[in-house]
Design an enzyme around this catalytic site. Structure first.
Site, mmCIF file in Angstrom:
data_model
loop_
_atom_site.group_PDB
_atom_site.id
_atom_site.type_symbol
_atom_site.label_atom_id
_atom_site.label_comp_id
_atom_site.label_asym_id
_atom_site.label_seq_id
_atom_site.Cartn_x
_atom_site.Cartn_y
_atom_site.Cartn_z
ATOM 1 C CB CYS A 77 -0.977 -0.036 1.180
ATOM 2 S SG CYS A 77 -2.258 1.198 1.057
ATOM 3 C CG HIS A 175 -4.063 -3.398 2.801
ATOM 4 N ND1 HIS A 175 -3.066 -3.023 3.670
ATOM 5 C CD2 HIS A 175 -4.576 -2.239 2.306
ATOM 6 C CE1 HIS A 175 -2.984 -1.701 3.716
ATOM 7 N NE2 HIS A 175 -3.882 -1.205 2.886
ATOM 8 C CD GLU A 177 -1.987 -6.144 5.046
ATOM 9 O OE1 GLU A 177 -1.542 -6.569 3.964
ATOM 10 O OE2 GLU A 177 -2.190 -4.940 5.276
#
Ligand code: GLN
Length: 193
Positions: A77, A175, A177
């Site tokens: 990001c 993202h 994650e």
């Protein structure tokens, strides 16, 4: 395997840490340049605003270290945006790893883009085993322009580079994650590089 997560006070390090733990890896959250330099992989997270994040990076001398790293580095990001030449956000000079400029979405769309969108035109080992048009989670108002370093694209307002690679440096605008199983697969692929 030693995976350093760069802690420069502007990163979503906890969610990255948890996502690595789900893959059986204990990440090392650190701003220690020697620890980062001697790790096997480096993750460069980032959330928030570019100008203040770059200042924090400079305050800890990490802006000098990062471009010298030889092991695989993954910018996430804002982390990816700071690896570019320049971002319009705060008119901030980046680290110049990727030969790409970062621009703001137009007012033709809701800004920031928040939520799920597809990634396509997938290349590089980072996306091994990942189907085209997979949905990933994004939160951003600025985007990296498409270039010959683009290894995935997304369309929102314009078609832009949602992932970049140059040699050992990788960047993802989304993202991983926070993108469920597919996101975990992308992180697992990064750890295998
Ligand atoms: N989630 C973020 O940190 C966004 C990065 C950057 N500020 C952007 O809006 O594109």
């Amino acid at each position: 395997m030693k995976v350093a997560i760069i802690d420069y006070g502007a990163g979503n390090v906890q969610s990255v840490l948890f996502s690595l733990e789900r893959l059986g890896i204990t990440g090392i959250v650190t701003n220690d340049r020697e620890v980062i330099k001697h790790s096997d992989k480096v993750i460069f997270p980032g959330v928030g605003e570019a100008e203040s994040a770059m200042k924090k990076l400079k305050d800890s001398g990490l802006d000098v270290l990062i471009p010298t790293l030889k092991q695989p580095v993954l910018g996430i990001c804002l982390g990816m945006q700071l690896l570019c030449l320049h971002t319009e956000e705060g008119n901030t000079q980046g680290l110049g790893i990727f030969d790409v400029v970062v621009k703001r979405f137009s007012n033709q769309v809701k800004v920031p883009q928040v939520g799920w969108n597809t990634i396509y035109n997938l290349q590089s080992p980072l996306f091994e085993g990942i189907n085209e048009n997979e949905y990933m989670y994004l939160v951003h108002s600025y985007y990296a322009s498409v270039s010959n370093e683009t290894i995935a694209r997304t369309n929102y307002d314009v078609e832009y580079a949602s992932a970049l690679q140059r040699e050992n440096f990788y960047g993802v605008q989304f993202h991983p994650e926070k993108s469920g199983k597919v996101g975990s697969q992308i992180l697992a692929n990064f750890l295998k590089i």
